[in-house]
Design an enzyme around this catalytic site. Structure first.
Site, mmCIF file in Angstrom:
data_model
loop_
_atom_site.group_PDB
_atom_site.id
_atom_site.type_symbol
_atom_site.label_atom_id
_atom_site.label_comp_id
_atom_site.label_asym_id
_atom_site.label_seq_id
_atom_site.Cartn_x
_atom_site.Cartn_y
_atom_site.Cartn_z
ATOM 1 N N SER A 56 34.300 41.113 46.378
ATOM 2 C CA SER A 56 34.905 40.878 47.680
ATOM 3 C C SER A 56 36.034 41.885 47.806
ATOM 4 O O SER A 56 36.932 41.914 46.975
ATOM 5 C CB SER A 56 35.440 39.451 47.716
ATOM 6 O OG SER A 56 35.795 39.091 49.027
ATOM 7 N N GLU A 99 27.271 36.709 46.247
ATOM 8 C CA GLU A 99 28.499 37.499 46.239
ATOM 9 C C GLU A 99 28.873 37.904 44.812
ATOM 10 O O GLU A 99 28.899 37.072 43.907
ATOM 11 C CB GLU A 99 29.635 36.669 46.843
ATOM 12 C CG GLU A 99 30.983 37.376 46.780
ATOM 13 C CD GLU A 99 32.140 36.459 47.177
ATOM 14 O OE1 GLU A 99 31.915 35.498 47.927
ATOM 15 O OE2 GLU A 99 33.272 36.721 46.736
ATOM 16 N N ARG A 137 28.867 37.067 36.969
ATOM 17 C CA ARG A 137 27.785 37.175 37.953
ATOM 18 C C ARG A 137 26.967 38.452 37.742
ATOM 19 O O ARG A 137 25.777 38.496 38.081
ATOM 20 C CB ARG A 137 28.349 37.122 39.375
ATOM 21 C CG ARG A 137 28.866 35.728 39.713
ATOM 22 C CD ARG A 137 29.240 35.556 41.172
ATOM 23 N NE ARG A 137 29.714 34.185 41.392
ATOM 24 C CZ ARG A 137 30.061 33.700 42.578
ATOM 25 N NH1 ARG A 137 29.998 34.471 43.659
ATOM 26 N NH2 ARG A 137 30.464 32.458 42.690
ATOM 27 N N ARG A 175 29.374 29.608 39.035
ATOM 28 C CA ARG A 175 30.666 29.014 39.408
ATOM 29 C C ARG A 175 31.295 28.346 38.196
ATOM 30 O O ARG A 175 30.936 27.238 37.826
ATOM 31 C CB ARG A 175 30.458 28.005 40.543
ATOM 32 C CG ARG A 175 31.720 27.571 41.255
ATOM 33 C CD ARG A 175 31.402 26.730 42.480
ATOM 34 N NE ARG A 175 30.627 27.468 43.455
ATOM 35 C CZ ARG A 175 31.140 28.298 44.349
ATOM 36 N NH1 ARG A 175 32.435 28.476 44.426
ATOM 37 N NH2 ARG A 175 30.355 28.951 45.182
ATOM 38 N N ARG A 208 39.842 29.038 37.779
ATOM 39 C CA ARG A 208 39.836 28.395 39.098
ATOM 40 C C ARG A 208 39.441 26.939 38.992
ATOM 41 O O ARG A 208 38.464 26.594 38.326
ATOM 42 C CB ARG A 208 38.852 29.127 40.026
ATOM 43 C CG ARG A 208 39.270 30.569 40.229
ATOM 44 C CD ARG A 208 38.436 31.276 41.271
ATOM 45 N NE ARG A 208 38.900 32.658 41.384
ATOM 46 C CZ ARG A 208 38.385 33.555 42.202
ATOM 47 N NH1 ARG A 208 37.377 33.223 42.999
ATOM 48 N NH2 ARG A 208 38.871 34.772 42.246
#
Length: 424
Positions: A351, A348, A390, A276, A261
Site C-alpha cells: 500500500s 493486497e 504475503r 492476517r 497488529r
RNA sequence: GGAGAGAUGGCUGAGUGGCCGAAAGCGAUCGCCUGCUAAGCGAUUGUACGCCCUUUAAAGGUGUACCGCGGGUUCGAAUCCCGCUCUCUCCGCCA
C-alpha cells in the site's frame, strides 16, 4: 492533521471532501470551539500584557525605594483572572485539538470517488497468471504439507494468528526480505535503517495511529510504549520536531521490521494461513519530499514496490483507492495486489501513500526553503516494499507444482544457498 | 538496581528573582572592501499562536508564549520549590 487555519478558511470545501470519504464530522462544533479559543486567547493575552507592564513598574518603584503595594494588590486580582481564563483556554484547546486529531486527511483531486473497495479502479496489471494442470492449493495446505509452516504450534506457543516457520520456510521468509532490502538500497536509492520496534505515544500520534486507532495497537504493560504496526511509525518519526535543509530532500529510507497488529474487528476474516497475522514481517519504504514533487515520488514509490513482484515473477495489479476506501492519514493511495492462485484472487501486498503534510504537521517535520528562508512542512510518503508474509504466500501459490513441491524464483536463489525447489 | 552530575538559540557557552528572547564566540546570510581567494569591516540571523493592516496572499505593525517536560511560590521566574523525562560518569548486573 489538517491546518486549523486552512480548516477555518475552507470549511465548506472540507465538508464536501469528508462527505466523499463517507465521514460524518460535526464541523459546526469545530467553528464554535475555534472562535471560543481565539476570544479567550485575546482576553488572556490582554491581561498578561497588563501584568507584564505593571510588574515592570513595580520593579522600578522598588528600585527607587518607593511604595508599590497598591499596584501589587491590583495585580493579585489580575493574576487570579489570568489563571481562571488560562484554565478555560486550556480546556478549549484540548477539545479543539482532540477534534482536529480525528479529522482525516483531505484526498487529492485525482482520487476517484467511491464508497468502498469495489469502486477502486485498476490502473495497471502485470504478468501472466500461471496455468495449472491441477487444482492449485492454498499456501497453508502447501506449507503444512511441506513442513515449512506450522500453524498449530504457532497457536500453541502464543495463540491464533501466530505462525511457526521451519527449515526452508524460515529461510524463504528471510531470503525474501533480504532480497527486497538489497533491491531498494542498491537499485532504487534507499538508505537502510533499522529502528526500535517499540515506540512512544508521541511517535504513534505523529503518524496518526493515535489517538483514533488505539484498539489496533499492542501496548506494553506498565509503559507508554507500543509495538509498531508498521515501520512507517519509527521511520517517519526519525525527523519529528526537526527542521530539515531543503537540499537534503527527498530522503529515501527503507526498513525491515516485524509488525504487530491487534486486528480488532477482523474476527473471522482470513483466519487460516499467513494473510492476517498479529505479527508479520514487512519491508517498508518511507520518503520525505518537497511538496511540489510528492506526487512524482508517489508514482516512483509504487513502481519500486511493483518491481519486487516483477523480479519474483508474480502477477499483480495496481488499484487506486477511491475516496471511500482511503486510509485516515492518506491523501492518495495505490494498493498493489499480488495474484494468489490458491485463492483465485488478487490480495493486497503493498500500500503506497502520499500523506502530503498531514503527518508532517502532527509530527512537526519541516524544512527551510533555501530561497526564502521560510519553514514549511515536508510531505511524507510510504509504501510496503513488500509485506513479507504475503509474499511468501504468493511465491508458494504461484510456484507450486503438481507434486506439491515449490520452485524457488530465481531472484531468491542466491539468498537460499542456491536452493531451487522446496520438497517435502 | 545503587550513587552523583547535567539539560539554555544551528553549535559552543554565560546568565541564581525585574534592565533576559536571553551576553560572548562560532557558524550562516546580505552588504562593503578587494586583480582572485583569504582576511578585515558593517548589518542581519529561533519557533509558534493571536490581533491590526491587506485581496481570506506576501510584506509590515503589534501582542503573547516558549531557556528538557509538567505543576507550585511571587506583583514578576531561564533563575526559587516539587514531580517527571532524558543524557553523562562511577558501582552492580547482563547479551
Amino acid at each position: 492533521m489538517l491546518d486549523i487555519k486552512f480548516l477555518r478558511q475552507n470549511i465548506d470545501f472540507v465538508r464536501v471532501k469528508m462527505d466523499e470519504r463517507g465521514q460524518k464530522i460535526d464541523f459546526d462544533r469545530f467553528l464554535a470551539l475555534d472562535a471560543k479559543r481565539r476570544d479567550l486567547l485575546q482576553a488572556v493575552e490582554t491581561l498578561r500584557n497588563e501584568r507584564n507592564s505593571v510588574s515592570k513598574q513595580v520593579g522600578e518603584l522598588k528600585k527607587k525605594k518607593e511604595d508599590a503595594s497598591e499596584l501589587i494588590a491590583k495585580m493579585g486580582d489580575v493574576s487570579a483572572k489570568i489563571k481562571e481564563y488560562d484554565d478555560t483556554l486550556r480546556v478549549t484547546e484540548e477539545e479543539l485539538n482532540a477534534f482536529v486529531m480525528i479529522v482525516p486527511n483531505v484526498q487529492h483531486e485525482s482520487v476517484p470517488q467511491g464508497t468502498g473497495s469495489e469502486d477502486n479502479p485498476v490502473v495497471r496489471t502485470w504478468g501472466e497468471k500461471p496455468a495449472f494442470t491441477f487444482e492449485p492449493k492454498q499456501h497453508f495446505d502447501l506449507g503444512e504439507a511441506l513442513g515449512i509452516l506450522d500453524f498449530a504450534r504457532g497457536a500453541k506457543i502464543t495463540g491464533a494468528r501466530f505462525t511457526l516457520y521451519r527449515g526452508a520456510g524460515a529461510a524463504l521468509e528471510r531470503a525474501i526480505f533480504n532480497f527486497m532490502l538489497d533491491l531498494h538500497t542498491t537499485e532504487h536509492g534507499y538508505t537502510e535503517v533499522l529502528t526500535p520496534f517499540m515506540v512512544n505515544a508521541d511517535s504513534m500520534t505523529g503518524t496518526g495511529q493515535l489517538p483514533k486507532f488505539k484498539e489496533d495497537l499492542f501496548k506494553i504493560e506498565g509503559l507508554e510504549y507500543y509495538l509498531i504496526p508498521t515501520a512507517e511509525v519509527p521511520v517517519t518519526n526519525i525527523y519529528r520536531d526537526e527542521i530539515l535543509d531543503e537540499e537534503m530532500l527527498p530522503v529515501y529510507y527503507v526498513a525491515y521490521s516485524p509488525c504487530f497488529r491487534a486486528e480488532a474487528g477482523s474476527y473471522g476474516k482470513d483466519t487460516r494461513g499467513l494473510i492476517r497475522q498479529h505479527q508479520f514481517n514487512k519491508v517498508e519504504m518511507v520518503k520525505f519530499a518537497r511538496p511540489e514533487t510528492s506526487y512524482d515520488e508517489l508514482e516512483k514509490l509504487t513502481a519500486n514496490a511493483e518491481e519486487v513482484l516483477k523480479r519474483l515473477g508474480i502477477p499483480f495489479r495496481t488499484v487506486c483507492l477511491c475516496s471511500g476506501d482511503l486510509g485516515f492519514s492518506s491523501a492518495k493511495t495505490y494498493d498493489v495486489e499480488a495474484w494468489m492462485p490458491g485463492q483465485d484472487t488478487y490480495r493486497e501486498i503493498s500500500s503506497c501513500s502520499n500523506f502530503e503534510d498531514f503527518q508532517a504537521r502532527r509530527a512537526a517535520i519541516r524544512f527551510r526553503r533555501k530561497d526564502t528562508g521560510k519553514t514549511e512542512f515536508v510531505h511524507t510518503l510510504n509504501g510496503s516494499g513488500l509485506a513479507v508474509g504475503r509474499t511468501v504466500v504468493a511465491v508458494l501459490e504461484n510456484y507450486q507444482q503438481a507434486d506439491g513441491s515449490v520452485i524457488i524464483p530465481e531472484a531468491l536463489r542466491p539468498y537460499m544457498r542456491g536452493l531451487e525447489r522446496i520438497t517435502p
